[in-house]
Scaffold this motif. Structure first.
Motif, short mmCIF file in Angstrom:
data_model
loop_
_atom_site.label_atom_id
_atom_site.label_comp_id
_atom_site.label_asym_id
_atom_site.label_seq_id
_atom_site.Cartn_x
_atom_site.Cartn_y
_atom_site.Cartn_z
N ASP A 1 77.11 32.50 87.18
CA ASP A 1 77.14 31.43 86.19
C ASP A 1 75.90 31.53 85.34
O ASP A 1 75.10 32.46 85.49
N GLN B 1 72.76 21.57 93.94
CA GLN B 1 72.29 21.50 92.55
C GLN B 1 73.12 20.50 91.77
O GLN B 1 74.24 20.15 92.16
N ARG C 1 68.47 32.12 91.17
CA ARG C 1 67.57 31.43 90.24
C ARG C 1 66.61 30.52 91.00
O ARG C 1 65.42 30.41 90.64
N ASP C 2 67.09 29.88 92.05
CA ASP C 2 66.22 29.03 92.86
C ASP C 2 65.10 29.85 93.50
O ASP C 2 63.93 29.46 93.48
N GLN D 1 72.64 29.03 83.48
CA GLN D 1 71.98 27.75 83.38
C GLN D 1 71.74 27.44 81.92
O GLN D 1 71.11 28.23 81.20
N ARG E 1 67.22 21.46 87.89
CA ARG E 1 66.45 22.72 87.89
C ARG E 1 65.53 22.83 86.70
O ARG E 1 65.27 23.93 86.19
N VAL F 1 77.34 25.98 94.88
CA VAL F 1 76.62 26.74 93.86
C VAL F 1 76.94 28.23 93.98
O VAL F 1 77.31 28.73 95.04
N ALA G 1 73.09 31.12 90.99
CA ALA G 1 72.31 29.89 91.04
C ALA G 1 71.33 29.92 92.21
O ALA G 1 70.19 29.46 92.09
N ALA H 1 74.37 23.87 85.09
CA ALA H 1 74.97 25.19 85.29
C ALA H 1 76.39 25.20 84.74
O ALA H 1 77.13 24.21 84.86
#
Length: 852
Positions: A606, A312, A326-327, A608, A559, A319, A323, A662
């Motif tokens: 984390d 990312q 989220r993907d 975004q 993203r 990551v 993260a 991020a």
């Protein structure tokens, strides 16, 4: 003891389970070690960092990256009570060679960049402070998989690290294997649970141990249990095999309802609990068929898949677990139900996210090839060794990482296939016998380690004819033109289109699916004999072949979705796309975050951040001025340090009125972040991080600034590469027995020929790279008068004619087109024949330099 209580909360609250266990009673303690490391490239000047970490941070899709060594150091403080335990360091991933030392003594090494490992450090530590040192190398090695691939290969401890404290007798690292052997035969109505548990005895006594295994549902209720006692010899190991009574009508795991159970394994010596671990699993069964496709829990499912790389913006491969999730959620939101883990084992947390979010997962080993490969020396060489001295080591490396992938991920219900490779045929011709031999070994090992899942050959669309590799495994995945090549239509084995599309675009891109290879004959609608298809690809990513190859995602590197993502979401889930922003008068900024409270500080979590340009009425517009995000107060860091600047002409881009990144912290407290742009009203947001180490304004050191400069490899020669052999090919038609790919198979004796009734025949080669062309060589089957035009293109839409022989009367068999240095750029080559001309080609060879 407070930290132990925190660990228990994490382990058990994930499942909503209420077990009557006090923190002090736990025989195993797992301590996250992601915080407070030192990092250096020269082993002299050190900087404070947290894990996950990459050599390349900050990284923004450059084709080049630092290769060499990096050193990591951390102080580990242990008590006298700790010294009574067996102590292990567990790494989820280090790219690609790790040498671990404790107090200056090397305690172990691991080679393989995508699979985790565990090291016993019990005899190498002392009471008090201990210095962990990890020397990491990402230098290319001829006998380590992968030898090639189009991704990037940055070094670093880029996944989580843990300290695990166990008793001398304990359950091994990933030592529980769960299957449901009766589920398929009983059509999902009932099944026993089979559990194989590996017990390690590091004591000097042979003792009988009791293993209690409980099956727990998602509500925390124990629904059945099984126990047995066996002796485990001193300094030895034992595999205990248990099977529960049949469970009636279990909740079945499915992408639409991803119900998870877990196994709680408790090991006792008499009445004393000596170890306990939990393993999630799901009840589901599936069937791959050659004629009717894929079935999940007895129902046909034509899955809609997407390829996903792990890196990312800014952080590269390093990551967080959040993260990764989220993907998975972003692809799930667009209606996809399968992810292909291209082209290497992903992190355990990624598989867990697939389990919990409801996403089928095709897990792949890192045996990988790249078109137009060069001689040995970098990740753009032959996928299989060309020097015999490297063969044994390379095969051992590929088999080792396959075994580690299966051991680590085998209990995840989302995983429905183990894939051996991707496009391993991009190997030197003399190495292809070795490719087939290794693939057969890998398939056999996969069957041995996990007979519950099939072994797949990913990217199996070449070579053609008798040399094909697609039938070495149980399933074949065909990339690109494999969706249309006649050899692979209804091939007689279970199969998928493992890659289609490959559309390069900057955000926002077109509101279109980019079916590409599946456009012919409405192949995108699927066929009865095809199990599913996966677009290339989900997210933009770094690529050694340049950013044009890396920008094929339906979501950009930062993203933010491209319009193609919205097309799929609308098609698959019937969610209408938003109104596209238009040019306007910028007046203010909007700053949002994926979360604002309860963000963990242990390197697993984390947020975004998303900044949007608005007009005076608060409406999003497409203007893209320079925007800066900066920490005003409190903890946290961007990949570039305490601030980050987005500009339309930068690698750190703002496009179509939006930018994102991020943001993480290794200290607890509230971070205040401000977004500014000259002349616009600023925006602020507060993010609250939770953890034991509290940020103290003015006392806690700020993260070191990491200004971004695109990395350029030193002494890099832009060599001319050769393309054509086994690259994707397309044509208007083909004569029976004269397939399209035969004009790019490296064999002049074979050839493509158009169908007799084709009135506008053409043939296209996709080099899969953005090239500065050097020459195009065309070989025809025999000497004759061929009337044709040669066109080139970067996007297969806008074409430039570079040779027009539609009206020639000259007989020829070979043609060589040369181009002035640096004058012509292209990815595709098209040859169009007139209706009066023979339409046949033996071979097309393209030479050029890969450009950024």
């Amino acid at each position: 003891m407070e930290y132990k209580k925190y660990i228990v909360l994490v382990l058990f609250s994930i499942w909503g389970v209420s077990l009557s266990i006090q923190a002090n009673d736990l025989p195993r303690e797992v301590v996250n070690l992601n915080r407070e490391w030192l990092y250096s490239r020269d082993n002299t000047v050190w900087q404070n960092i947290g894990l996950p970490h990459s050599f390349s941070i900050p990284y923004f899709m450059s084709k080049d990256f630092y290769t060499g060594l990096g050193w990591y150091k951390k102080t580990l403080t242990l008590s006298a009570e700790d010294m009574k335990k067996k102590l292990f360091l567990e790494f989820d991933g280090v790219f690609q060679e790790a040498e671990v030392a404790i107090n200056g003594k090397i305690v172990g090494t691991h080679v393989g960049g995508y699979t985790g490992f565990s090291m016993d450090i019990s005899s190498d530590v002392q009471v008090g402070n201990n210095i962990i040192t990890v020397c990491v190398s990402n230098l290319w090695k001829p006998n380590v998989a992968p030898r090639a691939g189009e991704h990037t290969f940055s070094g670093g401890i880029y996944r989580n690290v843990r300290l695990v404290k166990k008793n001398p007798v304990h359950i091994d690292w990933y030592g529980v294997f769960i299957t449901t052997p009766d589920l398929s035969g009983n059509k999902g109505k009932a099944s026993a649970v089979k559990i194989e548990t590996e017990i390690c005895n590091h004591s000097s006594r042979t003792v009988e141990y009791k293993l209690l295994t409980q099956i727990v549902d998602s509500e925390g209720k124990v629904i059945t249990s099984v126990e047995n006692s066996e002796k485990v010899i001193a300094n030895g190991a034992k595999k205990m095999i248990q099977q529960t009574k049949p469970l009636n009508n279990p909740h079945l795991w499915h992408p639409e309802h991803p119900y998870l159970y877990k196994v709680v394994s408790s090991l006792y010596q008499g009445t004393k609990l000596v170890d306990r671990t939990e393993t999630a699993f799901g009840f589901r069964w599936f069937e791959w068929t050659a004629d009717k496709g894929f079935f999940l829990n007895g129902k046909h499912l034509f899955f809609k898949g997407v390829n996903v790389h792990q890196d990312q913006a800014g952080w590269g491969d390093a990551v967080t677990e959040s993260a990764m999730r989220r993907d998975v959620r972003m692809m799930k939101e667009a209606g996809f139900d399968l992810i292909r883990g291209s082209h290497y084992p992903h992190a355990p947390a990624f598989s867990q996210a697939c389990d919990e979010e409801g996403m089928l997962f095709w897990s792949e080993a890192p045996f990988w090839g790249i078109g137009g490969f060069k001689p040995d020396g970098y990740w753009d060489c032959s996928a299989y060794p060309v020097n015999t001295k490297d063969i044994d080591g390379f095969e051992a490396s590929a088999l080792q990482q396959l075994e580690e992938m299966i051991r680590i991920h085998r209990n995840h219900p989302s995983i429905i296939a183990w894939s051996m490779c991707n496009e391993a045929f991009f190997s030197a011709p003399e190495a292809m016998d070795g490719v087939r031999r290794l693939l057969k070994k890998m398939v056999d090992l996969s069957h041995q380690l996990d007979s519950s899942r099939p072994a797949a050959i990913g990217g199996a669309q070449r070579p053609l004819g008798d040399a094909r590799i697609d039938k070495i495994g149980d399933i074949a995945g065909y990339n690109g033109d494999g969706a249309t090549q006649p050899d692979f239509q209804n091939p007689g084995i279970p199969n998928i289109v493992s890659e289609y599309g490959s559309v390069t675009s900057e955000r926002p891109g077109k509101y279109a699916p980019g079916w590409g290879d599946l456009q012919r004959d409405n192949g995108w609608k699927g066929f009865s004999w095809r199990s599913g298809q996966a677009i290339w690809c989900g997210f933009d990513h770094g690529s050694i072949a340049g950013s044009n190859l890396g920008k094929m995602g339906i979501v950009d590197y930062f993203r933010i979705p491209k319009r193609s993502w919205y097309w799929y979401r609308n098609e698959y889930t019937q969610i209408t796309p938003p109104e596209w922003p238009e040019e306007g008068v910028p007046a203010q900024l909007k700053l949002e975050a994926s979360g604002t409270t309860g963000i963990l500080t242990d390197g697993t979590d984390d947020v975004q951040l998303l900044v949007t340009i608005l007009n005076a009425d608060g409406k999003p517009i497409s203007n893209s001025p320079t925007v800066k995000l900066k920490i005003i107060s409190g903890p946290g860091e961007f990949p570039t340090g305490t601030s980050i600047c987005f500009a339309p002409d930068s690698d750190i881009r703002i496009m179509d009125g939006q930018a994102a990144i991020a943001f993480r912290s290794y200290h607890a407290g509230t971070a205040v972040i401000e977004a500014t742009s000259p002349g616009l009203k600023a925006a602020r947001i507060e993010i609250t991080f939770e953890g034991n180490d509290i940020w103290k304004e003015g006392i806690t050191p700020r993260v070191k600034e990491r200004p971004y400069t695109r990395y350029i490899r030193e002494k890099q020669e832009k060599s001319i590469q050769t393309f054509g052999r086994n690259n994707p090919t397309f044509a208007s038609s083909y004569h029976e027995g004269q397939a399209v790919g035969l004009a790019a198979d490296g064999n002049p004796a074979t050839f493509w020929q158009a169908a007799e009734k084709d009135t506008a025949p053409y043939w296209i080669l996709d080099t899969e790279k953005s090239l500065t062309l050097h020459e195009i060589q065309i070989v025809f089957p025999s000497s004759a008068v061929y009337c044709y035009t040669v066109d080139i293109s970067d996007d297969k839409q806008q074409w430039l004619t570079v040779s027009d022989k539609q009206n020639t009367t000259k007989s020829e068999q070979q043609v060589l087109l040369s181009f002035k240095k640096g004058s012509v750029n292209a990815r595709f080559v098209r040859i169009r024949f007139s209706e009066k001309s023979p339409a046949a080609i033996s071979e097309v060879i393209v030479k050029g330099i890969v450009r950024e």
